[in-house]
Motif scaffolding. Structure first.
Motif, PDB file in Angstrom:
ATOM      1  N   LEU A  12       2.635  10.581  18.279  1.00 36.11           N
ATOM      2  CA  LEU A  12       2.448  10.049  16.936  1.00 36.11           C
ATOM      3  C   LEU A  12       2.236  11.131  15.885  1.00 36.11           C
ATOM      4  CD1 LEU A  12       0.169   6.993  17.788  1.00 36.11           C
ATOM      5  CD2 LEU A  12       2.630   7.014  17.381  1.00 36.11           C
ATOM      6  N   ILE A  13       1.459  12.175  16.202  1.00 37.33           N
ATOM      7  CA  ILE A  13       1.258  13.255  15.237  1.00 37.33           C
ATOM      8  C   ILE A  13       2.577  13.976  14.991  1.00 37.33           C
ATOM      9  CG2 ILE A  13       0.115  15.473  14.820  1.00 37.33           C
ATOM     10  CD1 ILE A  13      -2.324  14.362  16.290  1.00 37.33           C
ATOM     11  N   SER A  14       3.344  14.212  16.055  1.00 44.39           N
ATOM     12  CA  SER A  14       4.653  14.847  15.902  1.00 44.39           C
ATOM     13  C   SER A  14       5.564  13.998  15.025  1.00 44.39           C
ATOM     14  CB  SER A  14       5.305  15.062  17.270  1.00 44.39           C
ATOM     15  OG  SER A  14       4.554  15.950  18.043  1.00 44.39           O
ATOM     16  N   SER A  15       5.471  12.693  15.177  1.00 40.05           N
ATOM     17  CA  SER A  15       6.281  11.793  14.355  1.00 40.05           C
ATOM     18  C   SER A  15       5.907  11.924  12.884  1.00 40.05           C
ATOM     19  CB  SER A  15       6.098  10.350  14.827  1.00 40.05           C
ATOM     20  OG  SER A  15       6.888   9.480  14.055  1.00 40.05           O
ATOM     21  N   ASP A  16       4.605  11.948  12.599  1.00 38.05           N
ATOM     22  CA  ASP A  16       4.177  12.109  11.209  1.00 38.05           C
ATOM     23  C   ASP A  16       4.612  13.453  10.650  1.00 38.05           C
ATOM     24  OD1 ASP A  16       3.044   9.619  11.240  1.00 38.05           O
ATOM     25  OD2 ASP A  16       0.961  10.312  11.101  1.00 38.05           O
ATOM     26  N   ALA A 134       5.359  11.234  -0.748  1.00 37.22           N
ATOM     27  CA  ALA A 134       6.277  10.978   0.367  1.00 37.22           C
ATOM     28  C   ALA A 134       6.786   9.546   0.210  1.00 37.22           C
ATOM     29  CB  ALA A 134       5.569  11.170   1.702  1.00 37.22           C
ATOM     30  N   PRO A 135       7.547   9.297  -0.869  1.00 35.47           N
ATOM     31  CA  PRO A 135       7.955   7.920  -1.176  1.00 35.47           C
ATOM     32  C   PRO A 135       8.758   7.295  -0.031  1.00 35.47           C
ATOM     33  CG  PRO A 135       9.027   9.520  -2.646  1.00 35.47           C
ATOM     34  CD  PRO A 135       8.089  10.273  -1.768  1.00 35.47           C
ATOM     35  N   GLY A 136       8.371   6.087   0.314  1.00 31.93           N
ATOM     36  CA  GLY A 136       9.092   5.335   1.328  1.00 31.93           C
ATOM     37  C   GLY A 136       8.847   5.782   2.754  1.00 31.93           C
ATOM     38  N   LYS A 137       7.981   6.730   2.973  1.00 29.96           N
ATOM     39  CA  LYS A 137       7.717   7.240   4.321  1.00 29.96           C
ATOM     40  C   LYS A 137       6.465   6.582   4.888  1.00 29.96           C
ATOM     41  CE  LYS A 137      11.092  10.154   4.014  1.00 29.96           C
ATOM     42  NZ  LYS A 137      12.343   9.890   4.669  1.00 29.96           N
ATOM     43  N   GLU A 138       6.503   6.274   6.187  1.00 36.89           N
ATOM     44  CA  GLU A 138       5.350   5.705   6.861  1.00 36.89           C
ATOM     45  C   GLU A 138       4.817   6.708   7.872  1.00 36.89           C
ATOM     46  OE1 GLU A 138       5.825   1.803   8.476  1.00 36.89           O
ATOM     47  OE2 GLU A 138       7.056   1.158   6.783  1.00 36.89           O
ATOM     48  N   PHE A 139       3.488   6.803   7.954  1.00 38.95           N
ATOM     49  CA  PHE A 139       2.843   7.735   8.873  1.00 38.95           C
ATOM     50  C   PHE A 139       1.960   6.981   9.850  1.00 38.95           C
ATOM     51  CE2 PHE A 139       3.750  10.150   5.030  1.00 38.95           C
ATOM     52  CZ  PHE A 139       4.424  11.231   5.561  1.00 38.95           C
ATOM     53  N   ASN A 140       1.758   7.552  11.005  1.00 44.23           N
ATOM     54  CA  ASN A 140       0.908   6.934  12.021  1.00 44.23           C
ATOM     55  C   ASN A 140      -0.570   7.170  11.756  1.00 44.23           C
ATOM     56  OD1 ASN A 140       2.982   5.906  13.889  1.00 44.23           O
ATOM     57  ND2 ASN A 140       3.524   8.056  14.029  1.00 44.23           N
ATOM     58  N   PHE A 141      -0.895   8.255  11.050  1.00 42.89           N
ATOM     59  CA  PHE A 141      -2.279   8.621  10.808  1.00 42.89           C
ATOM     60  C   PHE A 141      -2.550   8.737   9.312  1.00 42.89           C
ATOM     61  CE2 PHE A 141      -1.342  10.188  15.051  1.00 42.89           C
ATOM     62  CZ  PHE A 141      -2.404   9.648  15.779  1.00 42.89           C
ATOM     63  N   THR A 142      -3.780   8.446   8.938  1.00 43.41           N
ATOM     64  CA  THR A 142      -4.189   8.538   7.541  1.00 43.41           C
ATOM     65  C   THR A 142      -3.898   9.937   6.998  1.00 43.41           C
ATOM     66  OG1 THR A 142      -5.958   6.970   8.001  1.00 43.41           O
ATOM     67  CG2 THR A 142      -6.157   8.268   5.981  1.00 43.41           C
ATOM     68  N   ASN A 143      -3.325   9.987   5.827  1.00 48.54           N
ATOM     69  CA  ASN A 143      -3.032  11.231   5.105  1.00 48.54           C
ATOM     70  C   ASN A 143      -2.061  12.145   5.844  1.00 48.54           C
ATOM     71  OD1 ASN A 143      -4.780  10.213   3.230  1.00 48.54           O
ATOM     72  ND2 ASN A 143      -6.405  11.668   3.594  1.00 48.54           N
ATOM     73  N   GLY A 144      -1.185  11.575   6.653  1.00 46.42           N
ATOM     74  CA  GLY A 144      -0.198  12.368   7.389  1.00 46.42           C
ATOM     75  C   GLY A 144       0.664  13.234   6.489  1.00 46.42           C
ATOM     76  N   ALA A 145       0.859  12.815   5.251  1.00 50.93           N
ATOM     77  CA  ALA A 145       1.678  13.600   4.317  1.00 50.93           C
ATOM     78  C   ALA A 145       1.064  14.974   4.051  1.00 50.93           C
ATOM     79  CB  ALA A 145       1.860  12.847   2.998  1.00 50.93           C
ATOM     80  N   GLY A 146      -0.227  15.130   4.345  1.00 52.95           N
ATOM     81  CA  GLY A 146      -0.888  16.420   4.133  1.00 52.95           C
ATOM     82  C   GLY A 146      -0.321  17.534   4.995  1.00 52.95           C
ATOM     83  N   MET A 147       0.404  17.171   6.066  1.00 52.30           N
ATOM     84  CA  MET A 147       1.003  18.216   6.905  1.00 52.30           C
ATOM     85  C   MET A 147       2.113  18.973   6.180  1.00 52.30           C
ATOM     86  SD  MET A 147       0.869  16.719  10.786  1.00 52.30           S
ATOM     87  CE  MET A 147       1.278  15.010  10.474  1.00 52.30           C
ATOM     88  N   THR A 148       2.513  18.478   5.009  1.00 56.64           N
ATOM     89  CA  THR A 148       3.462  19.197   4.164  1.00 56.64           C
ATOM     90  C   THR A 148       2.957  20.609   3.889  1.00 56.64           C
ATOM     91  OG1 THR A 148       4.153  17.150   3.104  1.00 56.64           O
ATOM     92  CG2 THR A 148       4.578  19.183   1.900  1.00 56.64           C
TER      93      THR A 148
END
Length: 196
Positions: A12-16, A134-148
């Motif tokens: 899941l983390i890899s997916s995010d 991260a418009p339109g993107k879904e993440f498995n974990f809260t604030n996954g977009a932070g990995m940017t």
């Protein structure tokens, strides 16, 4: 020139993280391969994220030329200079997922979720750090977009010819991994690779 990424694990983390990489310019970041211990999982992950290559072992990925239990536990750490730390984790109790750092100059509180916070309170002063869009993107974990930020930092380091991050040097990453490994063993969590 784009940084080519190989994703290790189809979890899941890899997916995010892969979703984050897809929000960044392809001219800067490209996911070229994924590896998992199960080839079918790697292939499914590759299909989901439009990744050209899937491998059934991590060793295969490394060879790719394009890719550079107790339920609640409290851990006490002692560092040189009399510095102490503790953390509690649980698989059954819902905890706050916040962190506190206190010292002679004050107190910092890292608000929920502390693994990827967007808010910080230092000596009573509240600061916010919004996530990248991260418009339109879904993440498995809260604030996954932070990995940017991680992805961009790796690219920046490589462009500067650095072999490790000046922010989190390799020795610190290894220390954190060693601590987590010791905690895992102490509380009896085992993984299949432990039996080899």
């Amino acid at each position: 020139m784009a940084l080519c990424w190989g994703i290790v694990s189809a979890g899941l983390i890899s997916s995010d993280f892969t979703t984050v990489l897809r929000t960044l310019p392809r001219s800067e970041h490209q996911v070229v391969a994924v590896a998992a211990r199960d080839l079918s999982r790697a292939k499914e992950f590759a299909r989901k994220h439009d990744i050209p290559k899937a491998y059934g072992s991590y060793e295969e990925l490394v060879k790719d030329p394009n890719v550079g239990v107790d339920d609640t536990v409290t851990v006490l750490l002692q560092y040189p200079g009399g510095v102490h730390a503790s953390f509690t984790c649980s698989i059954t109790a819902e905890l706050t997922n916040t962190a506190f750092v206190s010292g002679t100059k004050g107190i910092a509180q890292i608000l929920h979720p502390c693994w990827c916070p967007t808010e910080l309170v230092v000596n009573g002063e509240h600061k916010e750090f919004p996530l990248p869009p991260a418009p339109g993107k879904e993440f498995n974990f809260t604030n996954g977009a932070g990995m940017t930020y991680e992805a961009n930092h790796v690219r920046e380091c490589l462009r500067k010819g650095l072999t490790e991050s000046p922010v989190i040097p390799l020795a610190e990453s290894e220390l954190l991994a060693d601590i987590l490994e010791e905690v895992r063993k102490a509380i009896g969590v085992t993984f299949p690779q432990d039996k080899h």
